[in-house]
Design a protein around this motif. Sequence first.
Motif, PDB file in Angstrom:
ATOM      1  N   LYS A 132     -10.732   4.261  -9.410  1.00 42.30           N
ATOM      2  CA  LYS A 132      -9.991   3.142  -8.839  1.00 42.30           C
ATOM      3  C   LYS A 132      -8.677   2.900  -9.565  1.00 42.30           C
ATOM      4  O   LYS A 132      -7.695   2.454  -8.969  1.00 42.30           O
ATOM      5  CB  LYS A 132     -10.864   1.884  -8.868  1.00 42.30           C
ATOM      6  N   VAL A 133      -8.630   3.224 -10.872  1.00 44.11           N
ATOM      7  CA  VAL A 133      -7.414   3.010 -11.655  1.00 44.11           C
ATOM      8  C   VAL A 133      -6.515   4.244 -11.618  1.00 44.11           C
ATOM      9  O   VAL A 133      -5.332   4.174 -11.262  1.00 44.11           O
ATOM     10  CB  VAL A 133      -7.761   2.651 -13.113  1.00 44.11           C
ATOM     11  N   ASP A 186     -13.950  -3.253  -3.592  1.00 42.45           N
ATOM     12  CA  ASP A 186     -14.188  -3.678  -4.969  1.00 42.45           C
ATOM     13  C   ASP A 186     -15.421  -2.996  -5.567  1.00 42.45           C
ATOM     14  O   ASP A 186     -15.448  -2.690  -6.752  1.00 42.45           O
ATOM     15  CB  ASP A 186     -14.370  -5.200  -5.023  1.00 42.45           C
ATOM     16  N   VAL A 233     -16.374  10.589 -10.322  1.00 36.28           N
ATOM     17  CA  VAL A 233     -16.337   9.504  -9.340  1.00 36.28           C
ATOM     18  C   VAL A 233     -17.735   9.188  -8.798  1.00 36.28           C
ATOM     19  O   VAL A 233     -17.889   8.428  -7.839  1.00 36.28           O
ATOM     20  CB  VAL A 233     -15.386   9.854  -8.163  1.00 36.28           C
ATOM     21  N   GLY A 247      -6.870   5.475  -7.474  1.00 33.54           N
ATOM     22  CA  GLY A 247      -6.710   4.396  -6.506  1.00 33.54           C
ATOM     23  C   GLY A 247      -5.356   3.708  -6.573  1.00 33.54           C
ATOM     24  O   GLY A 247      -4.745   3.410  -5.537  1.00 33.54           O
ATOM     25  N   LYS A 298     -18.420  -0.031  -6.029  1.00 33.07           N
ATOM     26  CA  LYS A 298     -18.531   1.421  -6.072  1.00 33.07           C
ATOM     27  C   LYS A 298     -19.287   1.920  -4.843  1.00 33.07           C
ATOM     28  O   LYS A 298     -20.288   1.327  -4.431  1.00 33.07           O
ATOM     29  CB  LYS A 298     -19.280   1.857  -7.332  1.00 33.07           C
ATOM     30  N   LYS A 340      -2.707   3.559  -3.429  1.00 34.56           N
ATOM     31  CA  LYS A 340      -2.297   2.300  -2.813  1.00 34.56           C
ATOM     32  C   LYS A 340      -0.778   2.167  -2.769  1.00 34.56           C
ATOM     33  O   LYS A 340      -0.207   1.722  -1.765  1.00 34.56           O
ATOM     34  CB  LYS A 340      -2.902   1.129  -3.581  1.00 34.56           C
ATOM     35  N   PRO A 391     -13.470   4.313  -0.876  1.00 29.95           N
ATOM     36  CA  PRO A 391     -13.890   3.702  -2.146  1.00 29.95           C
ATOM     37  C   PRO A 391     -12.757   2.986  -2.874  1.00 29.95           C
ATOM     38  O   PRO A 391     -12.974   1.989  -3.552  1.00 29.95           O
ATOM     39  CB  PRO A 391     -14.376   4.908  -2.968  1.00 29.95           C
ATOM     40  N   THR A 392     -11.543   3.512  -2.713  1.00 31.68           N
ATOM     41  CA  THR A 392     -10.385   2.912  -3.393  1.00 31.68           C
ATOM     42  C   THR A 392     -10.130   1.484  -2.935  1.00 31.68           C
ATOM     43  O   THR A 392      -9.759   0.614  -3.726  1.00 31.68           O
ATOM     44  CB  THR A 392      -9.131   3.769  -3.132  1.00 31.68           C
ATOM     45  N   MET A 393     -10.332   1.230  -1.646  1.00 34.42           N
ATOM     46  CA  MET A 393      -9.975  -0.059  -1.077  1.00 34.42           C
ATOM     47  C   MET A 393     -11.093  -1.097  -1.162  1.00 34.42           C
ATOM     48  O   MET A 393     -10.919  -2.230  -0.710  1.00 34.42           O
ATOM     49  CB  MET A 393      -9.543   0.126   0.388  1.00 34.42           C
TER      50      MET A 393
END
Length: 275
Positions: free
Chosen positions: A2-3, A49, A78, A6, A51, A10, A45-47
């Motif tokens: 995500k960091v 909150d 991941v 992601g 997992k 974004k 998964p990125t969008m």
Amino acid sequence: MKVAIGGPLKLAFRPWVEGAENIPAEGPAILASNHLSFSDSFFLPTMLDRKVTFIAKAEYFTTPGVKGRLTAAFFKGVGQLPVDRSGARGAGEAAVKSGIEVLERGELFGIYPEGTRSPDGRLYRGKPGGLARVALATGAPVIPVAMIDTEKIQPPGKVVPKLMRPGIRIGRALDFSRYQGMEHDRFVLRAVTDEVMYEIMKLSGQEYVDIYATAAKRQIAEAAKAEKEAGKAEKEAGKAEKEAGKEAEKAAQAAAAEGGPAAGEGRAERETGAQ
């Protein structure tokens, strides 16, 4: 993910999301999504909150070489689960087992009911072996998800992705508790799967095709092969015709050089005229 992944995704693609409130803040749930692109497993998964754990073919984890090791490290990092697709039942049993384990931990389990990516952007018939069996065995709600335009970002054969805004539509959870304990009834499995696919179709706006995507891919491959063979045959026919024309031209030139029938007729006419 995500960091490290992601965040840049974004910023670069600015994906939009509708219906994020339909994802429960806690507890098990199944995310059943259409499958347009390899990037679906990144954007979804990125969008969110929470997992999301998807299953991935075992080849991603066992391919040798530097690229293979990097790929395996990424999928492990991941939290994706390897599924061995060999054997008589293929990935079905492994997918069911993996999905149940994820849901028993109270997590989100992501699955693509079509079983593979759509070959042409249309929505294909869902396979009942994984999705429905996991839902009925666990009682977890099924949340339909539609990925929008992800296939346009990096079409087959394109290396550089196109910067555009993909979308995600998340529908309301479907409750199949009325069928719980009937995960071995093939008619019930088919009914559950078809209901989920109908909801995905409404969310995505895709044209629905009532055959499996694997069969469609096979048909497309066979059609491409037939077209290639027809083109080859046409090329060979053209080449043969060209060679025949050359041979005929050579024969005509040889006949003219040796004083063939046409030359003989000319001499006869001249002799008759002289008499």
